[in-house]
Write an enzyme that holds these catalytic residues in place. Structure first.
Site, PDB file in Angstrom:
ATOM      1  N   PRO A 170      32.465  64.499 -19.015  1.00 41.18           N
ATOM      2  CA  PRO A 170      31.195  64.116 -18.387  1.00 41.18           C
ATOM      3  C   PRO A 170      30.076  63.938 -19.421  1.00 41.18           C
ATOM      4  O   PRO A 170      30.292  64.140 -20.623  1.00 41.18           O
ATOM      5  CB  PRO A 170      30.900  65.333 -17.503  1.00 41.18           C
ATOM      6  CG  PRO A 170      31.390  66.483 -18.323  1.00 41.18           C
ATOM      7  CD  PRO A 170      32.584  65.985 -19.108  1.00 41.18           C
ATOM      8  N   TRP A 171      28.873  63.638 -18.910  1.00 41.93           N
ATOM      9  CA  TRP A 171      27.750  63.340 -19.815  1.00 41.93           C
ATOM     10  C   TRP A 171      26.873  64.556 -20.120  1.00 41.93           C
ATOM     11  O   TRP A 171      25.987  64.473 -20.946  1.00 41.93           O
ATOM     12  CB  TRP A 171      26.874  62.224 -19.234  1.00 41.93           C
ATOM     13  CG  TRP A 171      26.493  62.391 -17.795  1.00 41.93           C
ATOM     14  CD1 TRP A 171      27.047  61.729 -16.731  1.00 41.93           C
ATOM     15  CD2 TRP A 171      25.509  63.284 -17.247  1.00 41.93           C
ATOM     16  NE1 TRP A 171      26.465  62.159 -15.557  1.00 41.93           N
ATOM     17  CE2 TRP A 171      25.528  63.115 -15.839  1.00 41.93           C
ATOM     18  CE3 TRP A 171      24.622  64.208 -17.799  1.00 41.93           C
ATOM     19  CZ2 TRP A 171      24.684  63.836 -14.985  1.00 41.93           C
ATOM     20  CZ3 TRP A 171      23.794  64.926 -16.949  1.00 41.93           C
ATOM     21  CH2 TRP A 171      23.838  64.734 -15.563  1.00 41.93           C
ATOM     22  N   LYS A 195      38.704  59.974 -22.986  1.00 43.95           N
ATOM     23  CA  LYS A 195      37.679  59.005 -22.583  1.00 43.95           C
ATOM     24  C   LYS A 195      36.377  59.751 -22.328  1.00 43.95           C
ATOM     25  O   LYS A 195      36.242  60.464 -21.331  1.00 43.95           O
ATOM     26  CB  LYS A 195      38.079  58.273 -21.296  1.00 43.95           C
ATOM     27  CG  LYS A 195      37.083  57.150 -20.974  1.00 43.95           C
ATOM     28  CD  LYS A 195      37.033  56.794 -19.522  1.00 43.95           C
ATOM     29  CE  LYS A 195      36.035  57.579 -18.731  1.00 43.95           C
ATOM     30  NZ  LYS A 195      34.628  57.367 -19.093  1.00 43.95           N
ATOM     31  N   PRO A 196      35.404  59.602 -23.220  1.00 39.97           N
ATOM     32  CA  PRO A 196      34.108  60.245 -22.962  1.00 39.97           C
ATOM     33  C   PRO A 196      33.369  59.505 -21.857  1.00 39.97           C
ATOM     34  O   PRO A 196      33.717  58.378 -21.505  1.00 39.97           O
ATOM     35  CB  PRO A 196      33.376  60.106 -24.301  1.00 39.97           C
ATOM     36  CG  PRO A 196      34.016  58.944 -24.984  1.00 39.97           C
ATOM     37  CD  PRO A 196      35.423  58.834 -24.478  1.00 39.97           C
ATOM     38  N   SER A 197      32.326  60.147 -21.317  1.00 40.13           N
ATOM     39  CA  SER A 197      31.494  59.482 -20.312  1.00 40.13           C
ATOM     40  C   SER A 197      30.930  58.189 -20.895  1.00 40.13           C
ATOM     41  O   SER A 197      30.529  58.134 -22.064  1.00 40.13           O
ATOM     42  CB  SER A 197      30.343  60.392 -19.913  1.00 40.13           C
ATOM     43  OG  SER A 197      29.368  59.634 -19.210  1.00 40.13           O
ATOM     44  N   GLU A 198      30.885  57.160 -20.075  1.00 42.79           N
ATOM     45  CA  GLU A 198      30.347  55.865 -20.525  1.00 42.79           C
ATOM     46  C   GLU A 198      28.876  55.975 -20.894  1.00 42.79           C
ATOM     47  O   GLU A 198      28.326  55.124 -21.575  1.00 42.79           O
ATOM     48  CB  GLU A 198      30.554  54.792 -19.442  1.00 42.79           C
ATOM     49  CG  GLU A 198      29.973  55.091 -18.073  1.00 42.79           C
ATOM     50  CD  GLU A 198      30.887  55.963 -17.195  1.00 42.79           C
ATOM     51  OE1 GLU A 198      31.751  56.683 -17.736  1.00 42.79           O
ATOM     52  OE2 GLU A 198      30.708  55.924 -15.968  1.00 42.79           O
ATOM     53  N   SER A 248      32.641  65.128 -11.612  1.00 46.23           N
ATOM     54  CA  SER A 248      32.200  65.397 -10.238  1.00 46.23           C
ATOM     55  C   SER A 248      33.394  65.565  -9.303  1.00 46.23           C
ATOM     56  O   SER A 248      34.522  65.200  -9.632  1.00 46.23           O
ATOM     57  CB  SER A 248      31.321  64.242  -9.764  1.00 46.23           C
ATOM     58  OG  SER A 248      32.102  63.063  -9.750  1.00 46.23           O
ATOM     59  N   GLU A 269      37.946  70.436 -13.702  1.00 44.86           N
ATOM     60  CA  GLU A 269      36.732  71.266 -13.746  1.00 44.86           C
ATOM     61  C   GLU A 269      35.636  70.442 -13.100  1.00 44.86           C
ATOM     62  O   GLU A 269      35.132  69.502 -13.699  1.00 44.86           O
ATOM     63  CB  GLU A 269      36.347  71.583 -15.201  1.00 44.86           C
ATOM     64  CG  GLU A 269      37.357  72.379 -15.976  1.00 44.86           C
ATOM     65  CD  GLU A 269      37.450  73.818 -15.520  1.00 44.86           C
ATOM     66  OE1 GLU A 269      36.596  74.244 -14.716  1.00 44.86           O
ATOM     67  OE2 GLU A 269      38.393  74.502 -15.937  1.00 44.86           O
ATOM     68  N   CYS A 303      26.974  72.585 -14.678  1.00 44.85           N
ATOM     69  CA  CYS A 303      27.800  72.830 -13.486  1.00 44.85           C
ATOM     70  C   CYS A 303      27.695  74.273 -13.009  1.00 44.85           C
ATOM     71  O   CYS A 303      27.861  74.554 -11.829  1.00 44.85           O
ATOM     72  CB  CYS A 303      29.237  72.467 -13.786  1.00 44.85           C
ATOM     73  SG  CYS A 303      29.770  73.106 -15.361  1.00 44.85           S
ATOM     74  N   GLU A 401      24.937  69.416  -4.844  1.00 46.60           N
ATOM     75  CA  GLU A 401      24.671  69.612  -6.263  1.00 46.60           C
ATOM     76  C   GLU A 401      23.604  68.602  -6.711  1.00 46.60           C
ATOM     77  O   GLU A 401      23.875  67.406  -6.794  1.00 46.60           O
ATOM     78  CB  GLU A 401      25.971  69.397  -7.042  1.00 46.60           C
ATOM     79  CG  GLU A 401      25.917  69.814  -8.472  1.00 46.60           C
ATOM     80  CD  GLU A 401      27.222  69.551  -9.216  1.00 46.60           C
ATOM     81  OE1 GLU A 401      27.955  68.607  -8.871  1.00 46.60           O
ATOM     82  OE2 GLU A 401      27.490  70.293 -10.174  1.00 46.60           O
TER      83      GLU A 401
END
Ligand code: NAD
Length: 499
Positions: A170-171, A195-198, A248, A269, A303, A401
């Site tokens: 995630p970012w 793959k990291p968050s875009e 998410s 997670e 989170c 959230e």
């Protein structure tokens, strides 16, 4: 959109945190080199504090996933066969290299996410420690004793890597979440495609650049791009043995569905909405001061954030007074505007609009803002640190959230009611109990349905202890030897030694 009347001032920085020389090379990192960076299709990476374009990153396609998986597949036998000592030395070298380059990673992470520089520094320190912990832990794994459990048959338990693991991050903690996955996955002898968050790929690409010479080609691969293309491609790929996602709940469901066809292992997670139960016997001033950090750290984009406070009604007014004073003292600003900046912008325009929507709907529903309550004017995606009070049971702001600098305060009458309401959520990542009673602290902690429960603390983590959720927050554990177990498989070998 409303802006708050009593708004904090956004402290601005005159200088940019990064220069072009700090950026990683353009391209996916596959088989030890950056390649395929010439795609016409690339996406913009934006500084959320200034809204300025800081880089463009390739928008990966199915062919990029295929190349990376094939590189990971080709590298897996040799990496998996290495002695624990040899893999451990590589992980130690990675930790040293990250520590030597901490300063550029801190600046890059802060510029890409908008997080305060102190938080970015925590992330890089945590990243180093995760690699160091896993470098040590992989040499000290244990299992049941070899022995005769059936007449004349000797049983041995072998711990093996899974093979190729796909990772999607995630970012909110781009580098740290990458480390939480990569360190145990590599320690256990797997190869990986991440793959990291875009929105925040820069620190993961930079990590690959920094450690490229330390790790055999193909062992670590990075493909940038969108979740439904690159993430889903890894999830569905028949040669990927496991997929691990931090993200998410909706992305978690998509990954679990996508993994079903190949029956690969899944590690999730997901989101959290941590209940914070404050009893009348707690030290209210200290609790409020601790929650200033635990609720607003990383601009509340956390989170496990202490975002849903349940306070006993007999002390609610006094507690809200303490909390409001703490929150109104928070310094809001650009990441580069000083070490004392506690809250930065949220990560993107889309997320800013989402958080603003929660605040507007809460106000329309009669929820009162004791502090903050609206977005801040000017460039960047800043939201005032907010305390929402008079929150009725089941209100949207206390259920969903929000993932921004916003806490809600509800009240309860009895211990029984506190436990029931704290557990009345689909999520189960983290929770905390605040009380001076040892009996109550233990009892309530044991009854709360969350993967981590703190007593008189919140958001304190260590590499030795596991992190992960119950219920809709997912399954699988990050950190600790439990993560090493998750990324390994056990094989039973039985020898017949009857004469
Ligand atoms: P997100 O789900 O939007 O994105 C996370 C990642 O999943 C991104 O890389 C995205 O591209 C990818 N993705 C999206 N759709 C996908 C699909 N169909 N298949 C595969 N991958 C897909 O989450 P986010 O907005 O980046 O991060 C915030 C969320 O992450 C919050 O819900 C937060 O609680 C959660 N989070 C959880 C933890 C934890 O440890 N439990 C830690 C950090 C963040």
């Amino acid at each position: 959109m409303t802006t708050t009347q009593n708004r904090p001032t956004v402290r601005r920085s005159e200088t940019s945190l990064i220069t072009a020389a700090d950026l990683p090379p353009h391209g996916h990192f596959v088989n030890g080199t950056f390649q395929g960076g010439q795609e016409a299709e690339a996406f913009d990476i934006v500084d959320p504090a200034t809204e300025a374009l800081i880089a463009r990153v390739p928008n990966g396609a199915a062919a990029d996933v295929e190349n990376a998986v094939q590189a990971a597949l080709a590298a897996k036998a040799a990496w998996g066969r290495l002695l624990p000592k040899a893999r451990s030395e590589v992980l130690h070298a990675i930790a040293d290299r990250i520590a030597e380059n901490a300063e550029v990673l801190v600046r890059l992470e802060a510029a890409n996410t908008g997080k305060p520089i102190s938080a970015a520094r925590d992330d890089v320190d945590g990243t180093v420690d995760t690699f160091r912990f896993m470098a040590g832990a992989l040499r000290a794994t244990t299992s049941m004793a070899a022995g005769n459990y059936a007449e004349d048959h000797l049983s041995l338990i072998l711990r093996e890597p899974l093979g190729v693991v796909g990772v999607v991050t995630p970012w909110n903690y781009p580098l740290l979440m990458a480390a939480w996955k990569l360190a145990p996955i590599l320690a256990a002898g797997n190869t990986v495609v991440i793959k990291p968050s875009e929105q925040t790929p820069l620190s993961t690409l930079k990590l690959a650049e920094l450690i490229a010479d330390l790790i055999p080609a193909g062992v670590l691969n990075v493909v940038t791009g969108l979740g439904p293309v690159v993430g889903a491609g890894l999830t569905a790929h028949p040669d990927v043995d496991m997929i691990a996602l931090t993200g998410s709940v909706n992305s978690g469901k998509a990954v679990a569905r996508g993994a079903a066809e190949s029956l690969k292992r899944v590690h999730l997670e997901l989101g959290g909405k941590a209940p914070v139960v404050v009893f009348e016997d707690a030290d209210l001033a200290e609790t409020a001061a601790a929650l200033r950090v635990a609720s607003f750290y990383n601009t509340g984009q956390e989170c496990g954030a202490a975002c849903r406070i349940l306070v006993q009604e007999s002390v609610a007014e006094e507690f809200i007074g303490h909390l409001t004073r703490e929150v109104e003292a928070i310094v809001v600003g650009d990441p580069g505007a000083g070490e004392d900046v506690e809250v930065g912008p949220v990560v993107s325009k889309a997320h800013f609009d989402r958080v603003a929507g929660f605040l507007e709907r809460a106000a329309a529903d009669g929820v009162r803002a004791a502090a903050g309550g609206a977005v801040l004017e000017g460039s960047g995606y800043f939201v005032a640190p907010t305390v929402l009070v008079d929150v009725p049971e089941g209100a949207e702001c206390a259920r969903e959230e929000i993932f921004g600098p916003v806490v809600t305060v509800e009240t309860f009458a009895t211990e029984e009611e506190a436990v029931r309401r704290a557990n009345d959520t689909r999520l189960g990542l983290a929770a905390s109990v605040w009380t001076e009673s040892g009996r109550r602290g233990h009892d309530v902690a044991a009854r709360l349905d969350a993967g981590t429960v703190w007593v008189n603390a919140h958001l304190v983590l260590a590499n030795e202890v596991p992190w992960g959720g119950f219920k809709g927050s997912g399954y699988g554990r990050d950190l600790s030897i439990y993560a090493l177990d998750d990324y390994s498989r056990t094989k039973h070998v039985m020898h017949n030694h009857a004469r």
